[in-house]
Design a protein around this motif. Sequence first.
Motif, PDB file in Angstrom:
ATOM      1  N   GLU A 303       0.839  -1.196   0.000  1.00 43.36           N
ATOM      2  CA  GLU A 303       0.000   0.000   0.000  1.00 43.36           C
ATOM      3  C   GLU A 303       0.873   1.243   0.000  1.00 43.36           C
ATOM      4  OE1 GLU A 303      -2.505   2.764  -0.212  1.00 43.36           O
ATOM      5  OE2 GLU A 303      -3.477   0.789  -0.042  1.00 43.36           O
ATOM      6  N   GLU A 304       0.487   2.267  -0.813  1.00 49.18           N
ATOM      7  CA  GLU A 304       1.354   3.423  -0.965  1.00 49.18           C
ATOM      8  C   GLU A 304       0.746   4.759  -0.543  1.00 49.18           C
ATOM      9  OE1 GLU A 304       2.312   5.485  -4.435  1.00 49.18           O
ATOM     10  OE2 GLU A 304       0.784   4.549  -5.694  1.00 49.18           O
ATOM     11  N   SER A 305      -0.462   4.772  -0.001  1.00 57.08           N
ATOM     12  CA  SER A 305      -1.064   6.055   0.338  1.00 57.08           C
ATOM     13  C   SER A 305      -1.313   6.181   1.835  1.00 57.08           C
ATOM     14  CB  SER A 305      -2.386   6.243  -0.414  1.00 57.08           C
ATOM     15  OG  SER A 305      -3.409   5.473   0.186  1.00 57.08           O
ATOM     16  N   VAL A 306      -1.417   7.433   2.298  1.00 58.46           N
ATOM     17  CA  VAL A 306      -1.735   7.700   3.699  1.00 58.46           C
ATOM     18  C   VAL A 306      -3.061   7.057   4.076  1.00 58.46           C
ATOM     19  CG1 VAL A 306      -2.354   9.509   5.353  1.00 58.46           C
ATOM     20  CG2 VAL A 306      -0.403   9.832   3.834  1.00 58.46           C
ATOM     21  N   THR A 307      -4.072   7.266   3.221  1.00 55.33           N
ATOM     22  CA  THR A 307      -5.401   6.740   3.508  1.00 55.33           C
ATOM     23  C   THR A 307      -5.383   5.223   3.637  1.00 55.33           C
ATOM     24  OG1 THR A 307      -6.317   8.559   2.202  1.00 55.33           O
ATOM     25  CG2 THR A 307      -7.801   6.745   2.748  1.00 55.33           C
ATOM     26  N   GLY A 308      -4.770   4.560   2.669  1.00 58.28           N
ATOM     27  CA  GLY A 308      -4.734   3.100   2.689  1.00 58.28           C
ATOM     28  C   GLY A 308      -3.938   2.552   3.850  1.00 58.28           C
ATOM     29  N   VAL A 309      -2.834   3.205   4.187  1.00 53.47           N
ATOM     30  CA  VAL A 309      -2.014   2.745   5.302  1.00 53.47           C
ATOM     31  C   VAL A 309      -2.779   2.851   6.619  1.00 53.47           C
ATOM     32  CG1 VAL A 309       0.006   3.371   6.698  1.00 53.47           C
ATOM     33  CG2 VAL A 309       0.227   3.099   4.225  1.00 53.47           C
ATOM     34  N   TYR A 310      -3.498   3.942   6.803  1.00 59.84           N
ATOM     35  CA  TYR A 310      -4.287   4.080   8.023  1.00 59.84           C
ATOM     36  C   TYR A 310      -5.339   2.987   8.127  1.00 59.84           C
ATOM     37  CZ  TYR A 310      -2.696   8.211  10.494  1.00 59.84           C
ATOM     38  OH  TYR A 310      -1.979   9.071  11.276  1.00 59.84           O
ATOM     39  N   ARG A 311      -5.930   2.640   6.998  1.00 55.64           N
ATOM     40  CA  ARG A 311      -6.909   1.558   7.004  1.00 55.64           C
ATOM     41  C   ARG A 311      -6.255   0.236   7.410  1.00 55.64           C
ATOM     42  NH1 ARG A 311     -10.197   2.881   1.377  1.00 55.64           N
ATOM     43  NH2 ARG A 311     -11.713   4.326   2.284  1.00 55.64           N
ATOM     44  N   LEU A 312      -5.057  -0.021   6.922  1.00 55.33           N
ATOM     45  CA  LEU A 312      -4.357  -1.247   7.292  1.00 55.33           C
ATOM     46  C   LEU A 312      -4.029  -1.269   8.779  1.00 55.33           C
ATOM     47  CD1 LEU A 312      -1.929  -1.669   4.255  1.00 55.33           C
ATOM     48  CD2 LEU A 312      -3.963  -3.031   4.775  1.00 55.33           C
ATOM     49  N   TYR A 313      -3.605  -0.131   9.313  1.00 56.91           N
ATOM     50  CA  TYR A 313      -3.324  -0.066  10.743  1.00 56.91           C
ATOM     51  C   TYR A 313      -4.604  -0.254  11.564  1.00 56.91           C
ATOM     52  CZ  TYR A 313       1.582   1.212  10.376  1.00 56.91           C
ATOM     53  OH  TYR A 313       2.929   1.194  10.131  1.00 56.91           O
ATOM     54  N   GLN A 314      -5.726   0.226  11.049  1.00 58.64           N
ATOM     55  CA  GLN A 314      -6.992  -0.005  11.731  1.00 58.64           C
ATOM     56  C   GLN A 314      -7.289  -1.498  11.821  1.00 58.64           C
ATOM     57  OE1 GLN A 314      -9.599   2.360   9.291  1.00 58.64           O
ATOM     58  NE2 GLN A 314      -9.639   4.058  10.732  1.00 58.64           N
ATOM     59  N   LEU A 315      -7.122  -2.199  10.700  1.00 60.06           N
ATOM     60  CA  LEU A 315      -7.352  -3.637  10.687  1.00 60.06           C
ATOM     61  C   LEU A 315      -6.382  -4.351  11.622  1.00 60.06           C
ATOM     62  CD1 LEU A 315      -7.984  -4.384   6.897  1.00 60.06           C
ATOM     63  CD2 LEU A 315      -9.656  -4.376   8.751  1.00 60.06           C
ATOM     64  N   SER A 316      -5.116  -3.944  11.601  1.00 58.35           N
ATOM     65  CA  SER A 316      -4.125  -4.567  12.468  1.00 58.35           C
ATOM     66  C   SER A 316      -4.468  -4.350  13.929  1.00 58.35           C
ATOM     67  CB  SER A 316      -2.731  -4.003  12.156  1.00 58.35           C
ATOM     68  OG  SER A 316      -1.749  -4.562  13.009  1.00 58.35           O
ATOM     69  N   LYS A 317      -4.875  -3.143  14.246  1.00 58.91           N
ATOM     70  CA  LYS A 317      -5.256  -2.810  15.620  1.00 58.91           C
ATOM     71  C   LYS A 317      -6.416  -3.679  16.088  1.00 58.91           C
ATOM     72  CE  LYS A 317      -5.788  -0.077  19.338  1.00 58.91           C
ATOM     73  NZ  LYS A 317      -4.800   0.031  20.421  1.00 58.91           N
ATOM     74  N   ALA A 318      -7.376  -3.923  15.185  1.00 59.49           N
ATOM     75  CA  ALA A 318      -8.557  -4.706  15.543  1.00 59.49           C
ATOM     76  C   ALA A 318      -8.316  -6.208  15.434  1.00 59.49           C
ATOM     77  CB  ALA A 318      -9.729  -4.305  14.646  1.00 59.49           C
ATOM     78  N   GLY A 319      -7.104  -6.622  15.034  1.00 62.50           N
ATOM     79  CA  GLY A 319      -6.821  -8.040  14.874  1.00 62.50           C
ATOM     80  C   GLY A 319      -7.469  -8.661  13.665  1.00 62.50           C
ATOM     81  N   ARG A 320      -7.793  -7.847  12.649  1.00 58.45           N
ATOM     82  CA  ARG A 320      -8.493  -8.345  11.463  1.00 58.45           C
ATOM     83  C   ARG A 320      -7.647  -8.310  10.201  1.00 58.45           C
ATOM     84  NH1 ARG A 320     -14.200  -5.118  12.527  1.00 58.45           N
ATOM     85  NH2 ARG A 320     -14.822  -6.275  14.390  1.00 58.45           N
ATOM     86  N   LEU A 321      -6.393  -7.993  10.315  1.00 56.79           N
ATOM     87  CA  LEU A 321      -5.506  -8.032   9.153  1.00 56.79           C
ATOM     88  C   LEU A 321      -5.023  -9.467   8.972  1.00 56.79           C
ATOM     89  CD1 LEU A 321      -4.082  -6.382   6.960  1.00 56.79           C
ATOM     90  CD2 LEU A 321      -2.178  -6.050   8.548  1.00 56.79           C
ATOM     91  N   CYS A 322      -5.451 -10.084   7.888  1.00 56.13           N
ATOM     92  CA  CYS A 322      -5.249 -11.524   7.702  1.00 56.13           C
ATOM     93  C   CYS A 322      -3.962 -11.876   6.980  1.00 56.13           C
ATOM     94  CB  CYS A 322      -6.429 -12.109   6.935  1.00 56.13           C
ATOM     95  SG  CYS A 322      -8.018 -11.813   7.715  1.00 56.13           S
ATOM     96  N   VAL A 323      -3.263 -10.881   6.419  1.00 52.73           N
ATOM     97  CA  VAL A 323      -2.051 -11.140   5.658  1.00 52.73           C
ATOM     98  C   VAL A 323      -1.017 -10.064   5.980  1.00 52.73           C
ATOM     99  CG1 VAL A 323      -3.227 -12.307   3.750  1.00 52.73           C
ATOM    100  CG2 VAL A 323      -2.936  -9.837   3.696  1.00 52.73           C
ATOM    101  N   PRO A 324       0.257 -10.313   5.699  1.00 52.29           N
ATOM    102  CA  PRO A 324       1.259  -9.258   5.887  1.00 52.29           C
ATOM    103  C   PRO A 324       1.028  -8.114   4.912  1.00 52.29           C
ATOM    104  CG  PRO A 324       2.289 -11.424   5.594  1.00 52.29           C
ATOM    105  CD  PRO A 324       0.854 -11.577   5.240  1.00 52.29           C
ATOM    106  N   ALA A 325       1.393  -6.923   5.315  1.00 51.70           N
ATOM    107  CA  ALA A 325       1.268  -5.745   4.447  1.00 51.70           C
ATOM    108  C   ALA A 325       2.528  -4.907   4.576  1.00 51.70           C
ATOM    109  CB  ALA A 325       0.044  -4.925   4.833  1.00 51.70           C
ATOM    110  N   ILE A 326       2.983  -4.369   3.467  1.00 47.39           N
ATOM    111  CA  ILE A 326       4.139  -3.469   3.474  1.00 47.39           C
ATOM    112  C   ILE A 326       3.656  -2.057   3.206  1.00 47.39           C
ATOM    113  CG2 ILE A 326       6.243  -2.805   2.253  1.00 47.39           C
ATOM    114  CD1 ILE A 326       6.983  -5.675   1.989  1.00 47.39           C
ATOM    115  N   ASN A 327       4.021  -1.185   4.104  1.00 50.09           N
ATOM    116  CA  ASN A 327       3.652   0.228   4.055  1.00 50.09           C
ATOM    117  C   ASN A 327       4.717   0.974   3.256  1.00 50.09           C
ATOM    118  OD1 ASN A 327       3.337   2.960   4.589  1.00 50.09           O
ATOM    119  ND2 ASN A 327       3.652   2.774   6.799  1.00 50.09           N
ATOM    120  N   VAL A 328       4.432   1.172   1.958  1.00 41.38           N
ATOM    121  CA  VAL A 328       5.370   1.887   1.094  1.00 41.38           C
ATOM    122  C   VAL A 328       5.282   3.392   1.332  1.00 41.38           C
ATOM    123  CG1 VAL A 328       5.848   2.482  -1.317  1.00 41.38           C
ATOM    124  CG2 VAL A 328       5.504   0.100  -0.673  1.00 41.38           C
ATOM    125  N   ASN A 329       4.119   3.876   1.762  1.00 45.04           N
ATOM    126  CA  ASN A 329       3.936   5.312   1.934  1.00 45.04           C
ATOM    127  C   ASN A 329       4.984   5.927   2.852  1.00 45.04           C
ATOM    128  OD1 ASN A 329       2.142   7.827   1.723  1.00 45.04           O
ATOM    129  ND2 ASN A 329       2.291   7.541   3.938  1.00 45.04           N
TER     130      ASN A 329
END
Length: 587
Positions: A303-329
């Motif tokens: 993911e390369e945008s501020v908006t998308g990265v925040y969404r990924l952190y939201q999922l991670s915080k809630a324990g709902r991120l099911c795969v690894p993600a790389i924050n390019v932003n």
Amino acid sequence: MAEERDQTGSSWEGMPLSEDYPGPHMENGAAPNGEAERDVPGPTDQAGKCGPNLLQMLKAAESRWTCQGRDGDGADTSWTGELVTEALKTDMQIQLTDQKQEFNKRPTKTGHHSLSRSFSQSSTESPSSVCSDSSEDESTPKGKLQKTSEGLSDFCIKNIKQAEFGRREIGIAQREMPALMVLRKRAGGEKPLAGAKVVGCTHITAQTAVLIETLCALGAQCRWAACNIFSTQNAVAAALAEGGTSVFAWRGESEEDFWWCIDQCVGAETWQPNMILDDGGDLTHWIYKKYPSLFKKLKGIVEESVTGVYRLYQLSKAGRLCVPAINVNDSVTKQKFDNLYCCKESILDGLKRTTGVMFGGKQVVVCGYGEVGKGCCAALKALGAVVYITEVDPICALQACMDGFRVIKLSEVVRQIDMVITCTGNKNVVGRELLDKMKNGCIVCNMGHSNTEIDLGSLRTAELRWDRVRPQVDHVIWPDGKRIVLLAEGRLLNLSCSTVPSFVLSVTATTQALALIELSNAPEGRYKQDVYLLPKKMDEYVASLHLPTFDALLTELTDDQAKYLGISKHGPFKPNYYSLKIADMSY
């Protein structure tokens, strides 16, 4: 991969960031006040490792740093330039045989999905877009059967006949994107992305096309949709389709078209992606809500945008991120190059093409003094504009003050300003109350990724009249005759209304390609279900690939100097926790 988590009823909405949750610029979950880290693996203990293919590339970079690309007599240093030239001599129209097969047509979903996006009107081609054709109709190409010269029909674009023109545009961009051309030459033989099925949702421009075709040259199969309804260059989309890439995008999509294209791009019934390259999080969001089972097959998300990265952190915080993600932003190569220099060079272009405004003496408010805001302010100040800054972050505010800008609240100057530019990535930064107070003729536009910064919903009311004066330029007229000039319906100004410099995007695109290579080749267990940053070694490698363009020669540390600093003489020269970013999520 870890067992899939329960995703029933999940959405980006309803999962706001808590006050103590770190922004994407904080590595490993560390809070700014030194609080304990989250109990999850972070980039410092995982992302510092590289796959075997990347190690070969990094060794090449170390070799250049050691000998500076010359012999003892100071001979030619342009090894990268030679590789670029050689790569450009080859036929860059990628034709992967395994992509030429026609996928079964999926039934069109007729139901409208009500998601968190503002209503957008269809638009004709902008005069500033690549291969603009004013005679082109505004009808949707959905349902229109088109085929490439090879018989491929698994795409949906405006006009496949524009492919030749788009190919020339891609060729021009290639010459300004040296690092991607080097990756094709140096890593194309070993195919580090063999077996990767990349589904992407980004701006579809000549620069992105160079990235997509580089991924194909490295062994990947790709399907692509657009992250912005106004930024797609139709001729480039045609060239990609003719080259064998399944593309679902055209300039001026409606809101329903936008989500339809993403749905077709995912192709859940006929094509199983195993990697996501996203810009803004819309593709990830769609898969998460509609096709959650696909996460069982995914190796990771980039993911390369501020908006998308925040969404990924939201999922991670809630324990709902099911795969690894790389924050390019938050890679230094993204923040300090794309966000800063790209916006610095393109903000004026977008404003000039749409309004023809003179900047000298104009009073301008820039909302947000992150890297995007810094680039915009530098360009505006250089042409004599009087620039004010709005900020919530005291560090960014102090930087603005020390750079010679006055930090104010928008409400204090809203009645006198000539222009408002939002650069925050946040929502409702400019609301109806402020819009009501603006003077006649005030220009309002957005340089942040999303279209949420200007409260457009409050302007879609019966008492206000919208007058489309030219593509991407609307006059919103109040009952007393006052009007504001709204650009690109509040979407990203530079990519919707102008073009962006290929060389700067080469830096970001190369970082994205390396992130995909790393996730594709990482052994099981290296990355957990969390958000990671690429190690600084990769940032430095990407930067090194671009230096030969400027005939730049790096100074080499002596052994004694390296020992004194406690680092390798070949880098990385910054610790992994180092970041040049200060949050853009501010206004």
